[in-house]
Design a protein around this motif. Structure first.
Motif, mmCIF file in Angstrom:
data_model
loop_
_atom_site.group_PDB
_atom_site.id
_atom_site.type_symbol
_atom_site.label_atom_id
_atom_site.label_comp_id
_atom_site.label_asym_id
_atom_site.label_seq_id
_atom_site.Cartn_x
_atom_site.Cartn_y
_atom_site.Cartn_z
ATOM 1 N N SER A 112 54.418 44.287 46.022
ATOM 2 C CA SER A 112 53.287 44.270 46.954
ATOM 3 C C SER A 112 51.995 44.641 46.245
ATOM 4 N N LEU A 116 48.753 42.137 46.044
ATOM 5 C CA LEU A 116 47.376 42.517 46.382
ATOM 6 C C LEU A 116 46.419 42.154 45.250
ATOM 7 N N SER A 119 45.932 38.429 45.251
ATOM 8 C CA SER A 119 45.115 38.011 46.388
ATOM 9 C C SER A 119 43.633 38.211 46.094
ATOM 10 N N CYS A 120 43.303 39.364 45.492
ATOM 11 C CA CYS A 120 41.900 39.622 45.141
ATOM 12 C C CYS A 120 41.409 38.635 44.092
ATOM 13 N N LYS A 188 37.967 46.425 47.188
ATOM 14 C CA LYS A 188 38.562 45.992 48.451
ATOM 15 C C LYS A 188 39.382 47.115 49.076
ATOM 16 N N LEU A 214 40.240 41.005 55.300
ATOM 17 C CA LEU A 214 41.619 41.404 55.021
ATOM 18 C C LEU A 214 42.538 40.391 55.696
ATOM 19 N N GLU A 218 47.659 40.180 52.693
ATOM 20 C CA GLU A 218 47.261 41.504 52.234
ATOM 21 C C GLU A 218 47.777 42.588 53.178
#
Length: 374
Positions: A112, A116, A119-120, A188, A214, A218
């Motif tokens: 996870s 994250l 994703s950023c 973030k 978000l 995420e």
């Protein structure tokens, strides 16, 4: 800007270059001398957690730079050759104090955190061969060792460089693509954490998380980090490589608490009702405008009507349009925005945010110019 160098790396560099520890003072400070540079002296604390470490390290680098006749930037690269920022995610609860964690939760914590970060990275601005470079960046992410005391996973996120002449324009001077991604990741999570610490009203929390964009993936990643029972706090800290300078505002650990998990679950449920409409045009007065001291972009709210309801629509204000919006806010002028609108409906209420804007128009006068009669 802060200098980020572990004390052990500095003392190792001194020893390797002919310096020796001449003495210790009050079991707090250590004094280093050199036969080659007899008029020079380097003073450091014995612990890099000491409150004067940054100041003494800065003095030491200045002294060594003069002695060795090299720039401080080159000196820092020589002292700490690590080519990555270490992102550390620490799970905190009674059941992980011995450095062990249930297998499924351990995997979720690691994967996870990785999700994250990815994703950023995908939200970074577009540039030539972006997907190719991101793929190469992902293949170079490493997994560091865990640490005792709670349960810590470490991602070694490389200072990956695009390697083109455009890089300095794309990523703020000499900053690498990897460092930009790591800063986005930190910023973030810091903003999400701040929402939970500053707000208690669910409607405001949902609105602010929507403004931060978000997304569902995420949310899923954050929920997994809390553990299968959502009972753990967690902390995110980044040990920044000294190869690139980093601002002080990225120093502090970011904390999340088990009580935040249900707020994210609630927000994720609301996201299922999110709708996106293109080419929406809304008009009204600016109800709120703000920009942090170091922020490039501002945030504002437009008081308007949507589906016959009074609402405040959030939007991002670029540096170029900030003076225009600020003037309209002060003068209470009517502003018309056109763009892609995200709308959430929950508890029979609306929350809206302009995802992007294609046009901003300020009505300078309410007078109507009439055609002259013949």
């Amino acid at each position: 800007m802060s200098v980020k160098l572990p004390l052990l790396s500095v003392t190792s560099f001194l020893a390797q270059n002919g310096w020796f520890k001449a003495s210790e003072i009050r079991d707090v400070f250590q004094i280093w001398h050199s036969h080659e540079f007899p008029s020079s002296e380097v003073t450091l604390p014995l612990d890099d957690e000491h409150k004067r470490y940054k100041m003494l390290l800065s003095d030491a680098l200045e002294e060594l730079s003069e002695c060795l006749n090299i720039s401080q930037e080159e000196l820092m690269r020589n002292i700490s050759p690590l080519n990555f920022d270490a992102i550390k995610v620490r799970a905190i609860a009674g059941d992980v104090e011995d450095g062990s964690i249930p297998f499924d939760d351990g995997l979720k914590l690691l994967f996870s955190s990785y999700k994250l970060l990815k994703s950023c990275s995908k939200k970074i601005q577009k540039f030539k061969n972006k997907n190719k470079h991101l793929s190469s960046y992902y293949s170079n992410i490493g997994m560091g060792q865990t640490q005792l005391g709670s349960y810590v996973v470490s991602l070694h996120s490389p200072l990956y460089r695009v390697g083109t002449s455009e890089e300095s324009e794309l990523f703020d001077g000499n900053v690498s693509l990897g460092r930009m991604i790591n800063k986005m990741f930190y910023a973030k999570l810091a903003k999400v954490s701040a929402v939970f610490s500053e707000e208690v009203d669910n409607e405001i929390i949902i609105q602010k998380l929507l403004e931060l964009r978000l997304d569902k993936k995420e949310c899923d990643a954050l929920i997994d980090i809390f553990g299968s029972k959502a009972h753990r706090d967690f902390e995110v800290k980044i040990d920044w490589s000294s190869k690139e300078l980093i601002e002080d505002k990225y120093d502090s650990p970011i904390s999340f608490f088990a009580r935040d998990a249900q707020k994210i679950v609630k927000y994720r449920e609301v996201l299922k009702e999110k709708k996106t409409e293109k080419n929406v045009q809304l008009s009204g007065e600016i109800a709120d405008l703000h920009r942090g001291y170091e922020d490039e972009l501002g945030r504002a709210k437009l008081r308007t009507k949507y589906q016959d309801r009074e609402i405040s629509v959030s939007f991002t204000v670029s540096e170029e349009s900030y003076p225009i919006i600020a003037n309209a806010h002060v003068e209470k002028k009517i502003v018309t925005l056109t763009g892609e609108l995200e709308v959430l409906k929950f508890d029979n209420r609306f929350s809206a945010n302009f995802k992007s804007l294609s046009d901003v128009f300020v009505c300078e006068s309410l007078e109507i110019a009439l055609e002259p009669k013949n």
